[in-house]
Every structure is written in C-alpha cells, then in structure tokens.
Design a protein around this motif. Structure first.
Motif, PDB file in Angstrom:
ATOM      1  N   HIS A  43      16.031  -0.755 -30.699  1.00  0.00           N
ATOM      2  CA  HIS A  43      17.067  -1.807 -29.928  1.00  0.00           C
ATOM      3  C   HIS A  43      16.950  -1.779 -28.447  1.00  0.00           C
ATOM      4  O   HIS A  43      17.326  -0.198 -27.759  1.00  0.00           O
ATOM      5  CB  HIS A  43      18.226  -2.655 -30.942  1.00  0.00           C
ATOM      6  CG  HIS A  43      17.433  -3.340 -31.502  1.00  0.00           C
ATOM      7  ND1 HIS A  43      17.980  -4.305 -32.305  1.00  0.00           N
ATOM      8  CD2 HIS A  43      16.437  -2.684 -32.422  1.00  0.00           C
ATOM      9  CE1 HIS A  43      17.489  -4.287 -33.400  1.00  0.00           C
ATOM     10  NE2 HIS A  43      16.432  -4.154 -33.322  1.00  0.00           N
ATOM     11  N   TYR A  44      17.713  -2.781 -27.408  1.00  0.00           N
ATOM     12  CA  TYR A  44      18.313  -2.058 -26.387  1.00  0.00           C
ATOM     13  C   TYR A  44      19.302  -3.106 -25.542  1.00  0.00           C
ATOM     14  O   TYR A  44      19.319  -4.623 -25.953  1.00  0.00           O
ATOM     15  CB  TYR A  44      16.417  -2.135 -24.988  1.00  0.00           C
ATOM     16  CG  TYR A  44      15.159  -1.625 -25.207  1.00  0.00           C
ATOM     17  CD1 TYR A  44      15.024  -0.716 -24.751  1.00  0.00           C
ATOM     18  CD2 TYR A  44      14.398  -2.305 -27.136  1.00  0.00           C
ATOM     19  CE1 TYR A  44      13.754  -0.429 -25.041  1.00  0.00           C
ATOM     20  CE2 TYR A  44      13.229  -1.454 -27.064  1.00  0.00           C
ATOM     21  CZ  TYR A  44      12.733  -0.182 -26.063  1.00  0.00           C
ATOM     22  OH  TYR A  44      11.982   0.601 -26.663  1.00  0.00           O
ATOM     23  N   GLN A  45      19.927  -1.822 -24.875  1.00  0.00           N
ATOM     24  CA  GLN A  45      21.058  -3.340 -24.443  1.00  0.00           C
ATOM     25  C   GLN A  45      21.270  -2.552 -23.267  1.00  0.00           C
ATOM     26  O   GLN A  45      21.433  -1.546 -22.462  1.00  0.00           O
ATOM     27  CB  GLN A  45      22.625  -2.506 -25.576  1.00  0.00           C
ATOM     28  CG  GLN A  45      23.733  -2.962 -24.782  1.00  0.00           C
ATOM     29  CD  GLN A  45      24.923  -2.309 -25.297  1.00  0.00           C
ATOM     30  OE1 GLN A  45      24.737  -0.718 -25.202  1.00  0.00           O
ATOM     31  NE2 GLN A  45      25.637  -2.969 -26.011  1.00  0.00           N
ATOM     32  N   PRO A  46      21.031  -3.881 -22.434  1.00  0.00           N
ATOM     33  CA  PRO A  46      21.791  -3.975 -21.195  1.00  0.00           C
ATOM     34  C   PRO A  46      22.676  -3.047 -20.240  1.00  0.00           C
ATOM     35  O   PRO A  46      23.558  -3.615 -21.341  1.00  0.00           O
ATOM     36  CB  PRO A  46      22.018  -5.222 -20.632  1.00  0.00           C
ATOM     37  CG  PRO A  46      21.325  -6.015 -21.829  1.00  0.00           C
ATOM     38  CD  PRO A  46      21.346  -5.493 -22.619  1.00  0.00           C
ATOM     39  N   VAL A  66      18.215  -0.942 -18.943  1.00  0.00           N
ATOM     40  CA  VAL A  66      18.925  -1.000 -20.738  1.00  0.00           C
ATOM     41  C   VAL A  66      18.579   0.530 -21.535  1.00  0.00           C
ATOM     42  O   VAL A  66      17.837   1.297 -20.669  1.00  0.00           O
ATOM     43  CB  VAL A  66      17.758  -1.747 -20.786  1.00  0.00           C
ATOM     44  CG1 VAL A  66      17.259  -3.120 -20.374  1.00  0.00           C
ATOM     45  CG2 VAL A  66      15.718  -1.705 -21.374  1.00  0.00           C
ATOM     46  N   SER A 272      26.016  -7.777 -23.846  1.00  0.00           N
ATOM     47  CA  SER A 272      25.054  -7.781 -24.531  1.00  0.00           C
ATOM     48  C   SER A 272      24.955  -6.659 -25.839  1.00  0.00           C
ATOM     49  O   SER A 272      25.227  -5.896 -25.430  1.00  0.00           O
ATOM     50  CB  SER A 272      23.350  -8.112 -24.443  1.00  0.00           C
ATOM     51  OG  SER A 272      22.344  -8.023 -25.022  1.00  0.00           O
ATOM     52  N   LYS A 275      19.310  -6.051 -28.179  1.00  0.00           N
ATOM     53  CA  LYS A 275      18.838  -6.839 -29.052  1.00  0.00           C
ATOM     54  C   LYS A 275      17.026  -6.062 -29.159  1.00  0.00           C
ATOM     55  O   LYS A 275      16.722  -5.054 -28.848  1.00  0.00           O
ATOM     56  CB  LYS A 275      18.604  -7.410 -27.954  1.00  0.00           C
ATOM     57  CG  LYS A 275      20.249  -8.562 -28.218  1.00  0.00           C
ATOM     58  CD  LYS A 275      20.205  -9.655 -27.742  1.00  0.00           C
ATOM     59  CE  LYS A 275      21.163 -10.280 -27.920  1.00  0.00           C
ATOM     60  NZ  LYS A 275      21.694 -10.815 -26.908  1.00  0.00           N
ATOM     61  N   ASP A 279      13.329 -10.843 -28.423  1.00  0.00           N
ATOM     62  CA  ASP A 279      15.231 -11.338 -28.625  1.00  0.00           C
ATOM     63  C   ASP A 279      15.585 -10.960 -26.897  1.00  0.00           C
ATOM     64  O   ASP A 279      16.298 -11.637 -26.239  1.00  0.00           O
ATOM     65  CB  ASP A 279      15.999 -11.058 -29.141  1.00  0.00           C
ATOM     66  CG  ASP A 279      15.407 -11.040 -30.511  1.00  0.00           C
ATOM     67  OD1 ASP A 279      14.377 -11.968 -30.562  1.00  0.00           O
ATOM     68  OD2 ASP A 279      15.473 -10.551 -31.068  1.00  0.00           O
ATOM     69  N   LEU A 280      15.190  -9.833 -25.851  1.00  0.00           N
ATOM     70  CA  LEU A 280      15.715  -9.430 -25.000  1.00  0.00           C
ATOM     71  C   LEU A 280      14.929  -9.850 -23.517  1.00  0.00           C
ATOM     72  O   LEU A 280      15.398  -9.814 -22.486  1.00  0.00           O
ATOM     73  CB  LEU A 280      15.976  -8.159 -24.424  1.00  0.00           C
ATOM     74  CG  LEU A 280      17.053  -7.364 -23.557  1.00  0.00           C
ATOM     75  CD1 LEU A 280      18.622  -7.768 -23.801  1.00  0.00           C
ATOM     76  CD2 LEU A 280      16.853  -5.933 -23.372  1.00  0.00           C
ATOM     77  N   GLU A 283      16.614 -13.391 -21.755  1.00  0.00           N
ATOM     78  CA  GLU A 283      17.907 -12.628 -20.874  1.00  0.00           C
ATOM     79  C   GLU A 283      17.066 -11.905 -19.932  1.00  0.00           C
ATOM     80  O   GLU A 283      18.321 -12.333 -19.129  1.00  0.00           O
ATOM     81  CB  GLU A 283      18.477 -11.854 -21.866  1.00  0.00           C
ATOM     82  CG  GLU A 283      19.141 -12.688 -23.182  1.00  0.00           C
ATOM     83  CD  GLU A 283      20.679 -12.244 -23.880  1.00  0.00           C
ATOM     84  OE1 GLU A 283      21.199 -11.433 -23.115  1.00  0.00           O
ATOM     85  OE2 GLU A 283      20.914 -12.054 -25.141  1.00  0.00           O
TER      86      GLU A 283
END
Ligand code: C2E
Ligand code: MG
Ligand code: MG
Ligand code: MG
Length: 297
Positions: A43-46, A66, A272, A275, A279-280, A283
């Motif tokens: 998953h990746y978070q900005p 990210v 954020s 995700k 899903d990212l 955004e």
C-alpha cells in the motif's frame, strides 16, 4: 509450600511462553508460505509538500513522494498491516526475501504509475529497509540490479532506515549506506528521535531526509514540550539542508500547528491513509491536498 508455589508459577509462565513461541513459529511458517504464494501487497501513503506561505500564489500542495508499506492478505485474518508481522519476519529470517520482494514490487509500481498517470505519477518512492537488511553486504548490488531491471532512475528511490542499527555495527552500515548513495539513491532516517540518536552520527549518515516520529506529533497541540522538540528538529534539519517530514499528522489542528513551526513536508491519516495503488491513482490526479491552501490561509 513456598517451593510448591514457585513450581506452579513457573509452569504457567512456561506454558505462556511456549504458547507465544509456537504462535510466532506458526506466523513465521505462514509468512514464508505467503511470500511464495504471492499473498503480500504494497500500500502507498503520500508524503505531502505543504505550502509554507499561504500568500504565495505559486506555492502548491502536492505529493512529494509515496511511501510503500507492506501488507499481508492473510487468508483467515484478512489484511494485516506491516506492524503485525515485520518483527516475526525479522526473527524468522524472512526479512531478506521480504525486502527483495518489496523493493521490486515498489519499483514496478512506480513504472506502472508512470505509464498510467504521466505527469501525475509520484516523483519519488520511499521504501523501508530494516537494519538487518543493511548488514547484508549484497544489499547495494541488489538495489542496483533492481533499478536496472525495472528501469527506475536511482534519484527517484529513497530508502528509509532507522538509527538503531548504527549502534551495533556502524562501520558495516555506514559502508553500505555510502555504496547505496553512490548509486544515486537517497536515504531517509525514519522514526527520527526515537532511536539512540547522537547528533554526531546524524552528520555521518548521508541522509537527505529526516522523518520525525509520530510519537512527537501525537500530542503536539496539547503538549508544549513536544512542540518544542519538533520545532528544534525542523530547525536542525533545515540547517543541515535536509528535507524534514513530520509523520503521523491526523487532524487539521496538528497540521496548523506544524505550519506555524515552519514545517514543509507532512504525512499522516489527515492527508491520506496508506492505500492500494489503484485507489490512490485517482487522488494522485485530483490532488485533493491543494485544498489545504484554504484550510491554512
Ligand atoms: P513506519 O515506516 O514508521 O511507517 C509508519 C506506520 O504508521 C505505518 O504502519 C503506517 O500505516 C502508520 N501511519 C501512517 N500515518 C499514520 C497516522 O497518521 N497515525 C497513525 N497512528 N499511524 C499512521 P505499518 O504499515 O503497520 O508499518 C509499521 C512499520 O513496519 C513501519 O513504520 C516500518 O518500520 C515497518 N515496515 C512497513 N513496511 C515495511 C517494509 O516493506 N519493509 C520493512 N523492512 N519494514 C516495513
Ligand atoms: Mg517508514
Ligand atoms: Mg516512521
Ligand atoms: Mg514507525
């Protein structure tokens, strides 16, 4: 009777310890199978670049990078966050295989976003690397090979490391870090402030980024001492020409407080949650973070 009691107590402790150990052994065995059966995901978070001057019309809030965070689609327990199994991977000798999988998957995802999103693709990807992996003399070669195989430019990759490993084998680790830097890959010190940080070590580690641990952010608004620490780290980092990212920003109030302290880069649930890449994508195109301008203005 005293002696008898001790024996009973020991037995319970022993049973509890045995249960814990066998639960972990089971987890390790399952995780080994998960790696082979493709049950892991990233998953990746900005990490968001927030404006420092609300009056500057050219300043924009956007995604700076990210961070890839590993997840396990467990067949029974559902989606597990990294925190639920990374320690088991370390103790079970699986971190090398896991780390290799993570690095390749993250680089491939970056290329997929390039194709899919063009200019909206993230410029940088941050990947967590455990201390144990840093003591593997083959790590720098593996990183170089992965970049070559996936076609990712070295400057787009940042490896997040923690300070704790610098204590046990600083020579080995600093040597590996220098080799990685020579590839053009950037380094970030993760969980900054929670390790055995010594300020002299900070100047030895060739990191371009410091990530302030979320424990300082949590009570920023309520606790003046926490705010003083964050303010000092921001000043120190900026004077050392490092990018300082504050982690764990969960609400507007905290972001506002950070803004006043001169913070430029933030990460956290308010911006954020981590995700799934699909899903990212939306955004990344829509850049909802730009709305922060009005929030802070
Ligand atoms: P970290 O690198 O410091 O990552 C931050 C952790 O905090 C992540 O948990 C993230 O989901 C969570 N988080 C993000 N924003 C917020 C927030 O606003 N509030 C709160 N309360 N939490 C937030 P996660 O994914 O469970 O990862 C835990 C740790 O496991 C990571 O800490 C990192 O040290 C390690 N890790 C994660 N992925 C990998 C990996 O691929 N390889 C290795 N070696 N370690 C990993
Ligand atoms: Mg991290
Ligand atoms: Mg962290
Ligand atoms: Mg952490």
């Amino acid at each position: 009777a005293g002696r008898g009691r001790y024996e009973v107590f020991d037995f319970d402790l022993h049973a509890a310890e045995k249960a814990r150990t066998s639960a972990e052994e089971r987890l390790i065995a399952e995780l080994g199978a998960a790696l082979r059966q493709d049950q892991l995901d990233l998953h990746y978070q900005p990490i968001v670049d927030v404006l420092t001057d609300p009056d500057d019309p050219l300043a924009e809030s956007g995604v700076y990078a990210v961070e890839a965070l590993v997840r396990w689609n467990h067949p029974v327990r559902g989606l597990l966050p990294a925190g639920a199994f990374i320690d088991a991977a370390l103790r079970g000798g699986l971190i090398g295989d896991l780390g290799a999988w993570v690095l390749t998957a993250a680089c491939r995802q970056l290329r997929a976003w390039d194709d899919q999103l063009g200019e909206h693709a993230p410029g940088r990807i941050f990947v967590n690397v455990s201390t144990q992996e840093l003591t593997d003399p083959l790590l720098p070669v593996r990183v170089a090979d992965t970049l070559a195989a996936t076609g990712v430019a070295a400057h787009r990759l940042t490896l997040e490391i923690t300070e704790s490993g610098m204590i046990t084998s600083p020579e080995v680790t600093l040597g590996a870090l220098a080799q990685i830097r020579d590839l053009g890959v950037q380094l970030a010190i993760d969980d900054f402030g929670t390790g055995y940080s010594s300020l002299s070590r900070l100047t030895q580690i060739p990191a371009s980024t410091l990530k302030v641990d979320q424990s300082f952010t949590r009570d920023l608004a309520a606790n003046r001492d926490a705010a003083a620490v964050v303010a000092a780290v921001l000043l120190l980092g900026h004077n050392l020409r490092r990018t300082v990212v504050v982690e764990g920003v969960e609400d507007a109030e905290t972001l506002g407080g950070l803004h006043e302290l001169g913070c430029t880069h933030v990460q956290g649930y308010f911006l954020s949650t981590p995700k799934h890449p699909d899903d990212l994508a939306g955004e990344l195109v829509e850049q909802p973070w730009k709305a922060l301008r009005t929030l802070q203005g």
